[in-house]
Motif scaffolding. Structure first.
Motif, PDB file in Angstrom:
ATOM      1  N   THR A  70       0.851  -1.197   0.000  1.00 42.41           N
ATOM      2  CA  THR A  70       0.000   0.000   0.000  1.00 42.41           C
ATOM      3  C   THR A  70       0.883   1.243   0.000  1.00 42.41           C
ATOM      4  O   THR A  70       2.077   1.169   0.294  1.00 42.41           O
ATOM      5  CB  THR A  70      -0.884   0.047   1.257  1.00 42.41           C
ATOM      6  OG1 THR A  70      -0.036   0.228   2.408  1.00 42.41           O
ATOM      7  CG2 THR A  70      -1.690  -1.232   1.419  1.00 42.41           C
ATOM      8  N   GLY A  76      -5.216   5.515   5.324  1.00 42.89           N
ATOM      9  CA  GLY A  76      -5.743   4.810   4.160  1.00 42.89           C
ATOM     10  C   GLY A  76      -5.739   3.307   4.349  1.00 42.89           C
ATOM     11  O   GLY A  76      -6.696   2.618   3.977  1.00 42.89           O
ATOM     12  N   ILE A  77      -4.667   2.785   4.933  1.00 43.24           N
ATOM     13  CA  ILE A  77      -4.576   1.340   5.160  1.00 43.24           C
ATOM     14  C   ILE A  77      -5.707   0.868   6.065  1.00 43.24           C
ATOM     15  O   ILE A  77      -6.409  -0.108   5.763  1.00 43.24           O
ATOM     16  CB  ILE A  77      -3.210   0.989   5.785  1.00 43.24           C
ATOM     17  CG1 ILE A  77      -2.079   1.261   4.800  1.00 43.24           C
ATOM     18  CG2 ILE A  77      -3.174  -0.474   6.233  1.00 43.24           C
ATOM     19  CD1 ILE A  77      -0.695   1.202   5.418  1.00 43.24           C
ATOM     20  N   VAL A  80      -9.258   1.403   4.361  1.00 43.66           N
ATOM     21  CA  VAL A  80      -9.535   0.367   3.361  1.00 43.66           C
ATOM     22  C   VAL A  80      -9.885  -0.949   4.047  1.00 43.66           C
ATOM     23  O   VAL A  80     -10.799  -1.666   3.625  1.00 43.66           O
ATOM     24  CB  VAL A  80      -8.322   0.195   2.428  1.00 43.66           C
ATOM     25  CG1 VAL A  80      -8.429  -1.085   1.617  1.00 43.66           C
ATOM     26  CG2 VAL A  80      -8.196   1.392   1.488  1.00 43.66           C
ATOM     27  N   ALA A  81      -9.171  -1.268   5.125  1.00 42.97           N
ATOM     28  CA  ALA A  81      -9.432  -2.526   5.833  1.00 42.97           C
ATOM     29  C   ALA A  81     -10.841  -2.529   6.439  1.00 42.97           C
ATOM     30  O   ALA A  81     -11.511  -3.573   6.446  1.00 42.97           O
ATOM     31  CB  ALA A  81      -8.386  -2.745   6.921  1.00 42.97           C
ATOM     32  N   GLY A  83     -13.470  -1.019   5.224  1.00 45.37           N
ATOM     33  CA  GLY A  83     -14.381  -1.279   4.111  1.00 45.37           C
ATOM     34  C   GLY A  83     -14.346  -2.722   3.666  1.00 45.37           C
ATOM     35  O   GLY A  83     -15.385  -3.325   3.362  1.00 45.37           O
ATOM     36  N   MET A  84     -13.143  -3.294   3.632  1.00 44.42           N
ATOM     37  CA  MET A  84     -13.023  -4.706   3.264  1.00 44.42           C
ATOM     38  C   MET A  84     -13.790  -5.595   4.230  1.00 44.42           C
ATOM     39  O   MET A  84     -14.480  -6.536   3.828  1.00 44.42           O
ATOM     40  CB  MET A  84     -11.548  -5.112   3.268  1.00 44.42           C
ATOM     41  CG  MET A  84     -10.733  -4.598   2.106  1.00 44.42           C
ATOM     42  SD  MET A  84      -8.998  -5.119   2.291  1.00 44.42           S
ATOM     43  CE  MET A  84      -8.389  -4.777   0.643  1.00 44.42           C
ATOM     44  N   TYR A  87     -17.441  -5.441   3.771  1.00 46.07           N
ATOM     45  CA  TYR A  87     -17.813  -6.103   2.525  1.00 46.07           C
ATOM     46  C   TYR A  87     -17.818  -7.620   2.668  1.00 46.07           C
ATOM     47  O   TYR A  87     -18.453  -8.330   1.886  1.00 46.07           O
ATOM     48  CB  TYR A  87     -16.824  -5.683   1.432  1.00 46.07           C
ATOM     49  CG  TYR A  87     -17.119  -6.261   0.074  1.00 46.07           C
ATOM     50  CD1 TYR A  87     -18.167  -5.773  -0.710  1.00 46.07           C
ATOM     51  CD2 TYR A  87     -16.351  -7.311  -0.445  1.00 46.07           C
ATOM     52  CE1 TYR A  87     -18.440  -6.304  -1.954  1.00 46.07           C
ATOM     53  CE2 TYR A  87     -16.606  -7.849  -1.686  1.00 46.07           C
ATOM     54  CZ  TYR A  87     -17.657  -7.337  -2.449  1.00 46.07           C
ATOM     55  OH  TYR A  87     -17.917  -7.858  -3.685  1.00 46.07           O
ATOM     56  N   GLN A 107      -9.930   6.169  12.108  1.00 45.07           N
ATOM     57  CA  GLN A 107     -10.605   5.067  11.423  1.00 45.07           C
ATOM     58  C   GLN A 107     -10.858   3.900  12.370  1.00 45.07           C
ATOM     59  O   GLN A 107     -11.900   3.244  12.306  1.00 45.07           O
ATOM     60  CB  GLN A 107      -9.745   4.596  10.241  1.00 45.07           C
ATOM     61  CG  GLN A 107      -9.511   5.651   9.174  1.00 45.07           C
ATOM     62  CD  GLN A 107     -10.740   5.923   8.333  1.00 45.07           C
ATOM     63  OE1 GLN A 107     -11.788   5.303   8.516  1.00 45.07           O
ATOM     64  NE2 GLN A 107     -10.631   6.854   7.413  1.00 45.07           N
TER      65      GLN A 107
END
Length: 351
Positions: A70, A76-77, A80-81, A83-84, A87, A107
């Motif tokens: 990344t 950001g890391i 993104v995690a 959101g993953m 999902y 976050q």
């Protein structure tokens, strides 16, 4: 779909002597193989295999879609995690040093920790944030901090700190399988051996240490269960990570009949084991590397006081780092070491 595999018996399975780094790598490899939803992301975790080599070989084996690098953006890391996880994936982001985790704190606190509650259970964040933490490698102020207390304060996060290769593998597998976000702090001072004293004392290699025997294959060590390293009657010593080895060495050298408890997971905390031990010994010593004020030892002290007041025969002692910015050139004076831990034991035992 997770690949079904019978768990190994920790009593019967053949074991190999591994370092903590090797045990972590093996845990990640097993989970990537078992569960196609597991992905690893972070700075230099792919081709390079991580700054401490914890992810070495995993991208080559499992592919760039499962283990990938990344940008240098901790927010950001972590984002993104989150959101993953929502999902349906099980991300394992690595923050290269715990000191770098602060840009991703919002976050973690505002999104990951609250996602299950704020969505009424519709979404979860089954992510495991791995990060080396603590000092001992002369990394300076920005590579040596111990921020575990920040995360134990946040409802919705679990905080794990292994102290042996065996536990590093089992606890990491359990963390990845957990449906809540887990902060998995790895004491880098003992990555390659249980450093017990000052920097000029010999290191006991993991290859010669009983706790480096790691069963092959899949096994999970339950979160929220402490390990009684050694039983004793004179005093209860509570520690985690590197300090388990430091405190244990001091007790052996002084011949103290201490009951040493490795907490392993700070949240959830195995308060039952702690309470049972303190009620037996009547004395309690808490050791951690982080600064003293508002450190996790303060919470432990309050809990022991609340639960065990009528059994205590002496004031609870804490040996911790000092309330100063991390001192690069004086880090081995900053750490709880044989002298300060020994003095605390003497006070507790009336020596």
């Amino acid at each position: 779909m997770t690949v079904e595999e019978a768990p190994v018996s920790l009593q019967d399975a053949p074991g190999r002597r591994l370092t903590m780094i090797e045990a972590i790598n093996e845990a990640l490899d097993i989970m990537l193989t078992r569960d196609p939803d597991v992905v690893i992301l972070g700075e230099d975790v792919g081709y390079f295999g991580g700054v401490f080599r914890a992810t070495a070989g995993l991208q080559k084996k499992h592919g760039k879609n499962r283990v990938f690098d990344t940008p240098i953006s901790e927010g950001g890391i972590i984002g993104v995690a989150v959101g993953m996880g929502a999902y349906g994936l099980r991300p394992v982001p690595e923050i290269q040093f715990a000191d770098y985790i602060y840009p991703g704190l919002d976050q973690l606190v505002s999104e990951a920790a609250r996602l299950r509650y704020r969505s009424a259970g519709e979404f979860i964040a089954p992510m495991t944030v791995r990060s080396p933490f603590g000092g001992g490698i002369f990394g300076g102020q920005t590579h040596s901090q111990s921020p575990e207390a920040l995360f134990t304060h946040v409802a919705g996060l679990k905080t794990v700190v292994p102290s042996t290769p065996n536990d590093a593998k089992g606890l990491l597998i359990a963390a990845i399988e957990d449906n809540d976000p887990v902060i998995f702090f790895e004491p880098k001072r003992i990555y390659n051996g249980p450093f017990e004293g000052y920097y000029d004392r010999p290191v006991t290699p993991w290859a010669e240490h009983p706790d480096s025997l790691v069963p092959a294959g899949y096994y999970a060590t339950p979160l929220g269960k402490a390990r009684v390293v050694r039983e004793g009657e004179a005093v209860t010593v509570l520690a985690y990570g590197t300090m388990v080895h430091v405190a244990g060495a001091v007790c052996r050298e002084k011949g103290v009949d201490a009951e040493l408890i490795d907490l392993r997971t700070l949240v959830p905390l195995d308060l039952e084991t702690v309470q049972k031990s303190v009620e037996k010994t009547g004395k309690c010593l808490i050791v951690h590397e982080a600064t003293r004020t508002s450190g996790f030892g303060a919470e432990l002290s309050a809990l022991v006081q609340e639960r065990c007041f009528w059994h205590l025969e002496a004031p609870i002692e804490r040996v911790t780092g000092f309330d100063t910015p991390y001192p690069h050139s004086l880090e081995w004076a900053y750490f709880p070491g044989p002298v300060r831990i020994g003095e605390a034991l003497d006070r507790l035992l009336g020596h």
